[in-house]
Write a protein that holds these residues in place. Structure first.
Motif, PDB file in Angstrom:
ATOM      1  N   GLU A   1      -5.944  16.002   3.711  1.00 19.06           N
ATOM      2  CA  GLU A   1      -4.930  15.837   4.765  1.00 19.06           C
ATOM      3  C   GLU A   1      -3.607  16.522   4.472  1.00 19.06           C
ATOM      4  O   GLU A   1      -2.799  16.678   5.386  1.00 19.06           O
ATOM      5  N   HIS A   2      -3.337  16.931   3.248  1.00 13.78           N
ATOM      6  CA  HIS A   2      -2.019  17.495   2.958  1.00 13.78           C
ATOM      7  C   HIS A   2      -1.932  19.002   3.180  1.00 13.78           C
ATOM      8  O   HIS A   2      -0.834  19.541   3.285  1.00 13.78           O
TER       9      HIS A   2
ATOM     10  N   ARG B   1       0.834  -1.212   0.000  1.00 14.37           N
ATOM     11  CA  ARG B   1       0.000   0.000   0.000  1.00 14.37           C
ATOM     12  C   ARG B   1       0.867   1.259   0.000  1.00 14.37           C
ATOM     13  O   ARG B   1       0.614   2.212  -0.748  1.00 14.37           O
TER      14      ARG B   1
ATOM     15  N   ASN C   1     -11.188   9.601   2.358  1.00 17.25           N
ATOM     16  CA  ASN C   1     -10.075  10.359   1.781  1.00 17.25           C
ATOM     17  C   ASN C   1      -9.418   9.564   0.646  1.00 17.25           C
ATOM     18  O   ASN C   1      -8.903   8.488   0.866  1.00 17.25           O
TER      19      ASN C   1
ATOM     20  N   HIS D   1      -6.623   9.535  -2.608  1.00 18.40           N
ATOM     21  CA  HIS D   1      -5.565  10.159  -3.394  1.00 18.40           C
ATOM     22  C   HIS D   1      -5.903   9.817  -4.844  1.00 18.40           C
ATOM     23  O   HIS D   1      -5.526   8.762  -5.344  1.00 18.40           O
TER      24      HIS D   1
ATOM     25  N   HIS E   1      -7.460   6.418   1.929  1.00 16.81           N
ATOM     26  CA  HIS E   1      -7.952   6.027   3.254  1.00 16.81           C
ATOM     27  C   HIS E   1      -9.477   6.012   3.200  1.00 16.81           C
ATOM     28  O   HIS E   1     -10.132   6.945   3.667  1.00 16.81           O
TER      29      HIS E   1
HETATM   30 ZN    ZN Z   1      -2.708   9.806   2.572  1.00 15.06          ZN
END
Ligand code: ZN
Ligand code: FAD
Length: 470
Positions: free
Chosen positions: A426-427, A329, A384, A386, A379
């Motif tokens: 989250e970034h 992952r 969430n 990407h 996630h």
């Molecule tokens: Zn992440």
């Protein structure tokens, strides 16, 4: 400027005011997209030194970019190209000030590397659950500065949820000692939450009191092939019901994302990716025993198979095998980098709406750019994704970015807005998403944010131009 440098040398010592030599580690960002030039890299070792540095910079009207491990992904932790900003590295502030086992807290300095904090907790039989692929080099100050998420949010929340108190140096060089270990404290506005996630634009975090948890008796990992994202969401619901607080990880990985891992890291075994559009990685942390955790998992997966939500599954037989699955992952972003430049997104959508979001956005992108390849993973437990976009096979990557970046971002983010999502899960915002924020956040919210920035940092000295336009 020379007078300021002299003052700074007097505060932190000449060796810790670096102006020459190879400063790329501090001046270039992790993605290698931004390369700035600092007036100096300044490395204080105490809160008092940070306060003195900020005071001197404020008097000189010099702006400051705080930096921890420089692993941020949104162009927020490196200086601009002007050669006039001080790059304030917190790396030398790496002491654990105390651990209170009965209160389940530890108080640590901003420059502590995340992985070292996990180890400190573990040595006391406790768990510090913040966990992300950059944990070997990112710092707790940067984690709080960006309100980092990672892989355990589904159970323990993000960096904000794990923080009880902060020590902050203000833009005026004052020290705010908010290092409380209290879980209840309703004494007015929450200053802690204001600084968390502010990406170095409101204050310099110098220390934090973080929550700890009992170490689970066993952590077991499983990997499942699922026929669709709808099935993955159904499996997540079942895992919540069956495992309760034991569910500490729930990651989803699209087929092409896993193909890239298999292609670029041939030594890794990637289960089931050839036969399934998505795979899911689940983690069960149990306070009874390993056989109990495994048993729970096997029953869960069997029930999911009966429902048709899982077509194939494997439960790791030991910790090493579990690590191998996590390694697959965590190799996705690196495999994607090996494949070439790409357009990255870090979005969140209500979990229930993720299947529709992806169906719609996948189709829009494929229609707009025939052959485009989607590296979708993330996630799922926290909604969430990407949701990254790679050029068609064989295409010139640089030309793809030049011709399609704006178009792709518009398609992805407009859909995020339609689905009540967020353009940064989250970034953070940094400089990369600053202009997008203007388009997607409400004017009322933006005005409140500007008012706060102006009240706290009226000279605009702290990480200017990041998050908000100057
Ligand atoms: Zn992440
Ligand atoms: P830096 O990059 O140094 O700084 C980040 C921001 O915080 C900057 O705006 C900086 O000015 C500010 N800042 C730094 N220190 C302070 C301080 N002491 N006080 C005030 N502001 C400060 N992020 C996630 O959320 N989840 C993930 O799963 C995840 N995975 C990643 C995987 C990889 C391989 C990489 C490279 C990054 C990943 N990230 C992830 C992004 C990054 O690691 C996190 O954002 C991390 O929290 C940044 O910490 P840092 O110490 O490197 O901060």
């Amino acid at each position: 400027m020379t007078a300021l440098l002299e003052t700074l040398r007097g505060i932190v010592g000449a060796a810790n005011v670096m102006t020459e030599g190879d400063l790329r580690a501090w001046e270039e960002d992790w993605r290698k997209r931004d390369r700035g030039k600092a007036l100096a890299v300044v490395r204080p070792s105490s809160t008092a030194q940070v306060a003195a540095v900020v005071t001197a910079c404020a008097a000189a009207g010099t702006s400051i970019v705080a930096q921890g491990g420089n692993t941020g992904l949104v162009g927020g932790s490196t200086p601009d190209g002007s050669g006039t900003q001080v790059l304030l590295s917190l790396q030398r502030m790496n002491r654990v000030r105390g651990l209170d086992a009965a209160n389940l807290t530890m108080t640590v300095e901003a420059g502590c590397v995340l992985q070292s904090l996990q180890q400190v907790a573990q040595e006391q039989g406790l768990l510090f659950p913040l966990s992300l692929a950059a944990e070997g080099s990112c710092t707790i100050g940067g984690n709080l500065g960006t309100n980092a998420g990672g892989t355990q949010v589904v159970r323990y929340g993000n960096a904000r949820d794990l923080c009880l108190g902060l020590e902050v140096v203000t833009a005026q060089g004052e020290i705010w000692d908010g290092l409380t270990g209290l879980r209840k404290d309703n004494t007015g506005y929450d200053l802690r939450d204001l600084f968390i996630g502010s990406e170095g634009t409101l204050g310099i975090i110098t220390a934090a009191t973080m929550k700890l948890y009992p170490l689970p008796a066993a952590t077991v990992t499983a990997w499942a092939a699922v026929p669709s994202l709808d099935a993955a969401v159904a499996l997540l619901g079942l895992a919540h019901r069956r495992l309760g607080a034991g569910l500490t990880g729930f990651e989803v990985m699209g087929q092409f994302a896993l193909e890239l891992v298999a292609k670029h890291y041939g030594q890794l075994r990637v289960p089931f990716h050839q036969q399934s559009p998505y795979c899911v990685l689940l983690e069960n942390s149990d306070h009874q025993s390993e056989p109990h955790a495994r048993d729970q998992f096997e029953q869960l997966l069997e029930a999911a198979m009966t429902e048709g939500w899982v077509t194939d599954a494997v439960v790791a037989e030991n910790i090493a095998q579990g690590h191998q699955l996590w390694h697959v992952r965590e190799s996705i972003p690196l495999a994607q980098a090996e494949e070439g430049l790409n357009i990255k997104h870090d979005i969140s959508i209500p979990v229930s709406r993720i299947p529709d979001y992806c169906r719609e956005t996948d189709a829009l992108l494929r229609r707009a750019i025939p052959g485009v390849r989607l590296v979708n993973f993330g996630h799922l437990g926290d909604g969430n994704l990407h949701y990254n976009v790679q050029a068609p096979e064989g295409a010139d990557m640089a030309a793809f970015l030049r011709d399609h970046e704006t178009q792709v971002n518009t398609i992805v983010y407009d859909a995020v807005s339609r689905y009540d999502g967020s353009i940064s899960a989250e970034h953070g915002v940094g400089s990369l998403k600053r202009d997008k924020l203007e388009q997607h956040k409400s004017p009322v919210a933006l005005n409140l944010m500007r008012a706060i920035k102006h009240a706290i940092d009226p000279q605009n000295l702290l990480n200017p131009g990041r998050v908000l336009k100057p």
